[in-house]
Design a protein around this motif. Structure first.
Motif, mmCIF file in Angstrom:
data_model
loop_
_atom_site.group_PDB
_atom_site.id
_atom_site.type_symbol
_atom_site.label_atom_id
_atom_site.label_comp_id
_atom_site.label_asym_id
_atom_site.label_seq_id
_atom_site.Cartn_x
_atom_site.Cartn_y
_atom_site.Cartn_z
ATOM 1 N N UNK A 142 4.712 -0.634 -0.165
ATOM 2 C CA UNK A 142 6.023 -0.200 0.320
ATOM 3 C C UNK A 142 6.099 -0.305 1.843
ATOM 4 N N UNK A 143 5.038 0.099 2.518
ATOM 5 C CA UNK A 143 5.018 0.051 3.980
ATOM 6 C C UNK A 143 5.085 -1.386 4.486
ATOM 7 N N UNK A 144 4.340 -2.302 3.876
ATOM 8 C CA UNK A 144 4.353 -3.700 4.305
ATOM 9 C C UNK A 144 5.722 -4.347 4.071
ATOM 10 N N UNK A 145 6.341 -4.027 2.952
ATOM 11 C CA UNK A 145 7.668 -4.560 2.674
ATOM 12 C C UNK A 145 8.687 -4.027 3.675
ATOM 13 N N UNK A 146 8.618 -2.725 3.950
ATOM 14 C CA UNK A 146 9.567 -2.149 4.911
ATOM 15 C C UNK A 146 9.323 -2.702 6.315
ATOM 16 N N UNK A 147 8.075 -2.948 6.678
ATOM 17 C CA UNK A 147 7.777 -3.555 7.984
ATOM 18 C C UNK A 147 8.352 -4.964 8.063
#
Length: 119
Positions: free
Chosen positions: A83-88
């Motif tokens: 989720x964090x990588x996608x949001x970044x």
């Protein structure tokens, strides 16, 4: 170097600028790759937009990170890594696409900040 250019375009640290420039190049590379997949080549306008967005991306990202830092403060959130990588990636792409509009805010702030520091 002219003082206005030094206070604006030279306002970010070299390390920060090149780190963000690298990520801007990654987005530009993705755009070039996707445009090469079709039958038509990239238009001159799109090429110009890609180059300008890539060079302005570090200033756009500076504005984004400043706003998020102001809102979030020193809080730390623990979330799923995917989720964090996608949001970044989404925020990086948005900062790159809107760099031509957002970067002037960062450049104006850097000019104000460095002018104030001179006094």
């Amino acid at each position: 170097m002219h003082p206005v250019i030094q206070k604006t375009l030279g306002g970010l640290s070299t390390q920060y600028y090149f780190r963000q420039f690298f990520f801007g190049l990654a987005v530009a590379t993705f755009v070039f790759f996707m445009s090469a997949q079709g039958d038509r080549s990239m238009s001159a306008g799109m090429l110009f937009f890609t180059v300008v967005s890539t060079f302005l991306y570090p200033y756009s990202r500076f504005v984004y990170e400043s706003i998020v830092g102001f809102i979030m403060g020193e809080n730390v959130f623990f979330v799923n890594a995917i989720f964090m990588m996608i949001s970044k990636f989404v925020t990086m792409a948005m900062c790159w696409v809107f760099a031509i509009f957002v970067a002037p805010i960062g450049l104006a702030y850097l000019y104000y900040h460095h002018s104030k520091a001179e006094r």
